[in-house]
Design a protein around this motif. Structure first.
Motif, PDB file in Angstrom:
ATOM      1  N   LYS A 148       1.085  -1.125   0.272  1.00 56.50           N
ATOM      2  CA  LYS A 148       0.282  -0.104   0.090  1.00 56.50           C
ATOM      3  C   LYS A 148       0.948   1.005  -0.469  1.00 56.50           C
TER       4      LYS A 148
ATOM      5  N   SER B  20      -0.273  -1.851   4.211  1.00 55.10           N
ATOM      6  CA  SER B  20      -1.081  -3.289   3.900  1.00 55.10           C
ATOM      7  C   SER B  20      -2.003  -3.777   4.658  1.00 55.10           C
TER       8      SER B  20
ATOM      9  N   ASN C  51      -2.861 -10.856   2.911  1.00 50.91           N
ATOM     10  CA  ASN C  51      -1.240 -10.833   3.362  1.00 50.91           C
ATOM     11  C   ASN C  51      -0.310 -11.515   4.416  1.00 50.91           C
TER      12      ASN C  51
END
Lengths: 765, 765
Positions: free
Chosen positions: A399, A413, A425
């Protein structure tokens, strides 16, 4: 005259004064967010003359139809639940996705304040919507619903939990609440949704909304409905995690109190249908027709790595992970229990407070999610990144957030993302250097506490996903701490951490294991996952009970456990029976019946034949209140106390005695009878269950409980030890086995060493 | 005087003449290969004063020790079973491997006749060895053992099934028989082996061989042993297929009759230990230290293919595969049942015939295995073969056999090979063109019939592997017939074929599915596998019962099913109780007790208090024969009929009342009492179970069965409806619920429509 002893037989107190007190413990419970009266379910087959007649009268075609309908309903449950599950994910991914894309775009343009306002206001509106519809339209839809379904499958009937209104609010409310970035899950509500769908189908539609189908009215008893609801719960888990075998095992291990082999097979069929339909729908979405869905939705984490080999040296870290996971899991349960108790205290003040609390949580969550990533330092993009870095848009490991080009914010993120994407993730392999210690630790602490505070809000909210995301961040953090001391990659540690946390909170073993395997699609993880789960469950069981049992206790459901408490061995059945007992004669005056029904709230009455019909009083059977009400409504009375003939019987149809839908039942107040009718007689013989289960009053309470629980009884008749007493001396119901009731009657046993032992050795079984 | 009515109370026939006949149905059963007397197990907790005293006297340390020992035993079971499973595979792979290598080398040298002689003589010797040791040393070790273990877990105690001798013969015999290239499996015997290990550990070693450990003597009751045996059975499957979750589910779905959540967890622990130990051992073998093992042993077929995608068009062939698999599976069950009946007829003639039959099967098998490949035409080696072609040696897809260089015999690759390798060849992907129609068809037909004839021989022999290999060849054949009409490769078809055949014979759903998934390590197959299994089970259930239930019926085990037959609803408990009932007074004369024990073979006696102790006869409880024998052996008698005091009680220790090892019990003939002692009295009160389960005689038989089965009772007391009769009028045991007994007493119900309905709608439940 049969009614000569009526007044005596009706209200004679058979037991000593102590036990004259009626059992008043826990006749109400918190269902969803409201306090409701609850009843027990009738799983026993009422074997009376009338039903035997009915069963004999059924043709082969009707029996075939019944069997076929059972399978057809399992099929329908599978189809409907998978469609709901898919729609749910589709809606969440698109709603939350658009929100994150819009916010991210604003942040890329440098308009942070604007981004925060859009983000938090959207969240607030969605949360407000979810909590308002839940609080005002269907309070029973609040929470995960798993405790309610579990209690239902144990025989506790709470009103409204399976109504059409609850179903709709559960679906819409959960979509809205999850899209609001609250740290809550979709799996629990899906279980409730599945159970709801099954129950509505099983009772042939919703009567209140005139949505009924005659051809579905085959399952007018609690046993068949219990089977269907178990199917629905399994289908719910299967639809949440795309884990058909995991769904079956979840229903078996966590939800169901009674289990039959035939049921296993039918549940397996339902979850197979779910798996196939979901697969087909996802294939459609892969071609990009579903908006933002398909890139992250319906979590399925493919962490398959060819080199998932591990050695003896990896055992120690894994053991450590399990032990700490168990401690954290039980701490989680402890804190969640305390927070829910505090919330209940707030909720007693009124519905406004419920909504205010939800809004406060939403604003707090928005602030944390938006604010915390600013604490993380920006990381330079790895040169060998497999995907675009930083990812512009919604999903992905990198991100950008506030970072300069070529850098990414690792905490964003994780935290500024949907839970599904965060899990993905954390689980992903080959990302050992993407996340910083600090970010993972902050994420873990945030998830841990935020999920505890978020679960109790008045909106449909699950626990599975928060627990998985917390556990995954914990596992990943442990993996990072170990660094090169372990051969396992951090993605594997995240999976094992999730397992340990699930084991520590939910205390399921086989089902958690299979669900995680089906999620991660890596069978090679199995042995390590098993070890972690066993250890974390063992450790956590040393501290407190599983989270759903804690919540059930908090809500006040009279859940019957299959084991007897040690102090029950010291007590006899006669020690806990409470009076007064209400008994009917085989042929009873209508007036007496109406009087008894109006003055008591018992649901079963022993039928005893007195002197003119039998030499000495003889137990004939047990009649249910619902069946008496049907008889009264039909007004087929006799002017004199004689047995009814087959003509009278033929006026009744089996459907009239069918069990009403969940939480709905006739009331004696609705039956209006004339003076003349009140002086007539009713023959209860053909309608009473002639084979009720009985125990002698000297039987130990522990063994009576085993009978009660294993066979699944609502009313257990207590018969006297000596022959010079009435043929029935009491009735045991579910509430008579509750610890509160027993310890209230016999405070001394609670001080004995049995109670203490039980607490200190919780894993004793 | 308490003994004034002794002679009356002992033998008074309480029920009409019809029911005076004692229940003589199925008191013996075929255990392994011999007919043995059988008893029921006591799962009920005998709650009497003495045991309550004992339980109260236990310290916390002892309770902790008990819990710890349970877990430790589960751990030990896991370790031992995995070691046995590994040793078993190691031995088979090396024995059979050397045999195939030697034979193949002779054939490469052109010495076909010599090859055949070596092959068939080796097979014959191995078979002879297996059948001789089984027939003479431990007949209980014959067959798969799964029916025996399943019956044990249902409460049927057969002698010798869990003795040390049976265990050793089971292991050695199975290694020998499987190495003899008979078409039999290793999984069933592993289940029996696991159960045996668990039982021997649970009873603290083998008393006969003086191999006992004091510290293991914690589980002197049938309930704890049942739990351990369930663990052992699960560990057996886990060790056979390296399928820990599959093992748990197999124990749950197929083996166990009672299930507790705590048990699930402990079984899971055992299978986890198995999985970890096996993994470690295989890692050791991968480095080539285990001879021929490691190239093929311990079947684990990795058919993972990235492109296991399938579409709606593949559904139809899969449905077809399921339907035909179901029909073939039920045909297999039907034929196997007939063949086993024929074999039993032969076996009645003596042990020589048993061995001769085994030898005949061995020679026939050798001829087929050696001869059939000559019928197949030689195939040229594919140019892009992934492995050496033809394979010289044992394993691999390309057997040279009689073919010229550069060619291979595809039928030999399947048939002239170990079963594990044959399955691996059939399951392997990217081999769509390696096998010819004809070869696969011949292989399928051979396996189908050969396995039916091989199972019944007097040697430890399983059914799993033959069924998998037959199903895999069937599936592969269907895949070849469909050719390019399906996107699935033939390896996948083989897996699905194996699933359909397993579903058709064993009728397990979830466990088969998970075992196959763990074997093939491909979760993407799951939805299709589920569909195939459900269809084949449904189809096959329309024809006959599951193979283990058929074998149990054939063997005569009084297995209690959890559902009641429809005709049981028409009968009352009083209709099936057989007399004469033997009742003891609370304080009984020793002479009377000895007389009753000698003249009856009942195992439980109601204890009734007569006039001097109580105003009217009152039921006190139930005493077990084993406990009376302990009392008689201890000779703590009283000269006059008075209640015994705490001094007398303190002379007994709980261990003296502990259940003896499986199949062993004291006999009344061993108790020698003097004339003086016979005239003394015994107080039975403190030793009788004061909380026996009871039913009223008017209860329907169906509901009594549900109580009997769900709670797990050995003796169910029948109490009278009216109060002017003795307090107990009969005892129901397992045999009273057997259809043969009920239909023998009431032939009319068998002609009613209920019986017929049941047969025509077998899937009705």
């Amino acid at each position: 005259m049969p009614n000569s002893t009526t007044e005596d037989s009706v209200a004679v107190p058979l037991l000593p004064s102590l036990r004259r007190a009626t059992n008043s413990t826990s006749q109400v419970a918190i269902v969803g967010a409201n306090v409701c009266p609850i009843e027990s379910l009738d799983y026993e087959i009422a074997e009376n003359d009338f039903f035997k007649q009915d069963w004999r009268g059924r043709s082969k075609v009707e029996i075939f139809q019944y069997v076929f309908m059972k399978w057809l309903l399992c099929f329908c449950i599978g189809i409907i639940v998978s469609l709901i599950g898919f729609a749910n994910n589709l809606a969440v991914e698109n709603l939350a996705g658009v929100k994150f894309v819009v916010t991210s775009n604003m942040m890329i343009a440098g308009r942070f304040a604007m981004g925060f306002v859009v983000f938090s206001v959207t969240n607030l509106i969605l949360t407000l919507f979810a909590s308002v519809i839940t609080a005002f339209v269907a309070p029973a839809a609040a929470g995960s619903g798993i405790p309610e379904v579990k209690a239902y499958l144990n025989g506790v009937d709470a009103p409204e939990i399976f109504s059409l209104r609850t179903l709709i609010i559960k679906i819409i409310g959960n979509i809205s609440a999850v899209s609001a970035s609250l740290l809550i899950g979709k799996a629990g509500p899906m279980v409730h949704t599945g159970a709801c769908v099954a129950s509505i189908l099983g009772q042939g539609g919703s009567k209140r909304y005139r949505l009924t189908w005659r051809w579905l009215r085959f399952f007018k008893n609690d046993r068949d409905r219990r089977d269907l609801v178990t199917c629905g719960a399994a289908a719910g888990i299967a639809a949440s995690f795309r884990a058909p075998v995991g769904g079956v095992l979840f229903a078996l291990e966590e939800m169901s109190s009674w289990w039959r082999s035939a049921l296993l097979w039918r549940i397996f069929f339902s979850t197979a249908v779910v798996a196939i339909v979901l697969r087909a729908l996802i294939d459609v979405c892969l071609s990009g027709k579903c908006g933002l869905f398909g890139k992250g939705g319906l979590i399925m984490f493919d962490v398959y790595s060819e080199n998932a080999s591990y050695h003896l040296g990896d055992v120690l870290p894994v053991l450590l992970l399990g032990v700490v996971g168990g401690i954290l899991g039980s701490l989680y349960n402890f804190l969640l229990d305390k927070v829910l108790r505090a919330y209940n205290y707030i909720y007693e003040k009124g519905v406004t407070w419920k909504i205010l609390l939800a809004c406060a949580i939403s604003i707090f969550t928005s602030c944390l999610l938006f604010g915390l990533p600013f604490l993380a330092s920006c990381q330079p993009c790895p040169v060998d990144a497999l995907e675009e870095c930083p990812t512009i848009g919604r999903s992905g490991n990198f991100k950008k957030y506030q970072c300069p080009p070529g850098h990414y914010n690792d905490l964003a993120s994780l935290i500024f993302n949907t839970n599904d994407d965060a899990i993905k993730n954390l689980f992903s392999k080959n990302t050992d250097f993407e996340f910083h210690y600090f970010s993972v630790l902050v994420f873990f602490v945030t998830c841990f506490f935020l999920s505890i505070f978020s679960y109790g809000i008045v909106a449909p909210a699950g626990l599975f996903v928060p627990v998985i995301v917390t556990g995954a961040s914990y596992g990943r953090f442990v993996g990072m701490l170990l660094g090169s001391n372990s051969n396992l990659n951090h993605g594997l540690f995240a999976v094992l951490g999730a397992a340990s946390f699930l084991g520590g909170t939910m205390r399921m073993t086989v089902s958690t294991c299979v669900i995680l395997l089906e999620l991660t699609n890596n069978l090679l993880l199995l042995p390590m996952m098993m070890v972690v789960l066993l250890i974390s469950k063992t450790v956590a069981d040393g501290f407190n009970a599983n989270i759903y049992n804690l919540i059930m206790k908090l809500k006040g459901f009279p859940y019957l456990y299959s084991h007897a408490e040690p102090y029950m061995r010291q007590l006899l059945v006669g020690d806990v029976v409470t009076g007064p007992l209400q008994v009917f004669n085989g042929i009873e005056k209508v007036e007496t019946i109406v009087h008894v029904l109006k003055t008591t709230n018992h649901n079963g009455f022993p039928v005893v034949d007195g002197p003119p019909l039998a030499a000495a009083p003889v137990l004939h059977g047990l009649i249910l209140r619902a069946h008496i009400l049907t008889l009264l409504k039909k007004r087929v009375f006799m002017p004199s106390p004689v047995a009814c003939d087959s003509n009278t019987l033929s006026q009744f149809k089996a459907e009239e005695f069918a069990k009403k839908g969940s939480g709905r039942s006739d009331k004696i107040e609705d039956v209006e009878l004339s003076e003349e009718e009140l002086n007539m007689y009713l023959d209860l013989h053909p309608f009473s269950n002639a084979s009720p289960y009985t125990v002698v009053e000297t039987m130990s309470l522990a063994k009576a409980l085993i009978l009660f629980r294993e066979v699944g009884i609502r009313h257990l008749l207590v018969i006297p030890k000596t022959s010079n007493r009435p043929p029935v001396v009491g009735i045991l119901t579910r509430h008579d086995f509750m610890p509160e009731h027993i310890l209230g009657l016999h405070p001394s046993v609670s001080r004995s060493k049995w109670k203490r032992l039980r607490i200190r050795l919780p894993f004793f079984s």
